[in-house]
Design an enzyme around this catalytic site. Structure first.
Site: not given
Length: 479
Positions: A34, A75, A219, A277
């Protein structure tokens, strides 16, 4: 080294970019590498893609590359001091017009957040470590009460409990990154934060427009994606159970059940599924995993996941090779306990496609005849994909002249792709080469029975329509 049916995805980063180390990781079991587009520039990813191809060639393995798009990561901005300490019960302001944060407020890199929230909403910062409740929204300012405080640093992410943020899944950066990924022939492109099938369809359109044929991974990390799960799976080639942001949005307690549901649904739709994860999070700084992490990886295998994914463990951790070796050990042991539910799920099913029916016949035969392996002569890889979904208890060797098909098959559970040259060869010559490939890979020995699936006329593109039982060394049907 024992073959593992469950595939291993490893993230490439500073800790694993040494060519010799990367080759060792591939030999230890990495099937897909990845590239995280949340970090680095386009040229960094191009260089790393070349690094992967070269390491895979030296290792003599087929390895796929996944380009993981950043998506709309929302963010906070930057603080003058780099961070601030938030006390429980204090007021803190998220201000879209703030250039530099202080102890009481900070800016946003996503000014549209002020349109997406209202009084009473709960915001989760830094992967849920800091919790705030919105009290009011005034122009560019979101006034919040700190419910769970702590140190908030520059550029930490923001999630809304229950989802509902309007940010599109594909940003302008993602669109440019798709063109970069197509240029270095990425095999998979992962779309971050999709809300619906339309996000996946847009990504596929952009890939085709750029001249690529990468498979699309969705995802699943937004609460909205759970509501549209069936349609997202249908539109994708594979999904990723992205437990980080998903856990923040829906609550950590909901994630294990959702993981099992997503794996079941992906398999039912004949799509691949990656569980990701924090699978070996402690190995970022420890040479051995915790027992809980071992159980987590094993349970994903027992759920039927196609692959497990490592992130910071291999990208920036101290023990990238040891982490891959640990995952390999765990999946090998877990697979010994994996129970195939093929009979219960498939015997009463009506098949629409010939290649699926042939795959089902091959699996049924493999379970009632002592065969060593299943070999699928395939151009596109579809035949091997059907075989993978049927949970064969013997290895499936996908023999294809197409390098793109072979690389994509590295993500499929239980499938091991190898090259074969079918050009200008008759049926007997192709069968002879198939035997030689299996013998060279030590998959079989003379006298073993092998199930062979292929399409007639052999060597020509088209759907699989034939199942043949051969004995290695004799190259003729068993009667």
């Amino acid at each position: 080294m024992a073959r593992h049916a469950t595939k291993i995805v490893a993230t490439l980063g500073p800790a694993s970019s040494d060519p010799a180390l990367l080759e060792a990781m591939i030999r230890a079991g990495v099937n897909v590498v990845r590239l995280n587009f949340s970090h680095g520039k386009a040229q960094d990813h191009i260089d790393r893609a070349h690094l992967v191809r070269e390491a895979a060639a030296r290792a003599g393995r087929e390895v796929a590359i996944m380009a993981d798009l950043q998506g709309p990561k929302i963010r906070v901005g930057k603080f003058a001091e780099g961070s601030t300490l938030l006390e429980n019960g204090s007021t803190f302001v998220l201000d879209a017009r703030c250039a530099e944060g202080c102890g009481e407020r900070v800016g946003l890199d996503y000014p549209e957040l002020v349109e997406d929230v209202k009084a009473g909403d709960t915001l989760l910062l830094d992967d849920g470590k800091i919790v705030m409740q919105v009290r009011k929204v005034v122009n560019s300012e979101i006034f919040c009460e700190v419910k769970v405080g702590g140190v908030l640093k520059n550029r930490k992410g923001i999630n809304k409990l229950g989802g509902g943020l309007s940010a599109p899944a594909l940003t302008s950066k993602d669109m440019e990154d798709i063109r970069t990924a197509v240029a270095f022939e990425a095999d998979y492109i992962a779309v971050s934060f999709p809300k619906s099938a339309l996000d996946i369809e847009l990504a596929r359109t952009l890939v085709k427009k750029a001249g690529g044929a990468a498979s699309i991974i969705a995802k699943i990390e937004r609460a909205e994606a759970i509501e549209a799960l069936a349609s997202i799976i249908e539109a994708s080639d594979a999904i990723m159970v992205a437990r980080g942001d998903l856990g923040v949005e829906v609550g950590d307690a909901a994630v294990p059940g959702l993981q099992k549901r997503m794996i079941r649904m992906a398999r039912a739709h004949n799509k691949q599924v990656i569980t990701a994860t924090q699978m070996m999070e402690s190995m970022i700084s420890s040479p051995i995993p915790t027992r809980a992490e071992v159980s987590d990886v094993a349970n994903a295998v027992l759920d039927g996941t196609d692959a497990v994914m490592l992130s910071a463990e291999t990208a920036s951790g101290q023990y990238p090779l040891e982490t891959v070796e640990a995952v390999h050990r765990v999946v090998i042991e877990a697979e010994k306990e994996y129970f195939s539910a093929y009979h219960a799920q498939k015997l009463d099913q009506v098949f629409i496609k010939t290649d699926e029916a042939v795959a089902a016949a091959a699996i049924y035969t493999a379970q009632h005849l002592k065969v060593k392996a299943i070999a699928a002569l395939t151009q596109s890889g579809n035949a091997a994909q059907w075989l993978s979904r049927a949970d064969a208890e013997v290895p499936i060797y996908a023999l294809s002249p197409d390098k793109f098909a072979r690389r994509k098959l590295t993500l499929h559970r239980g499938v091991y792709p190898y090259p074969i040259n079918q050009a200008d060869k008759n049926k007997e010559e192709i069968l002879q080469e198939m035997e030689q490939v299996l013998l060279q890979q030590r998959a079989v020995v003379s006298g073993d029975l092998v199930l062979l699936t292929f399409g007639e006329p052999i060597g020509s593109p088209g759907g699989t329509n034939t199942l043949k039982i051969i004995k290695i060394g004799e190259n003729r049907p068993i009667v």
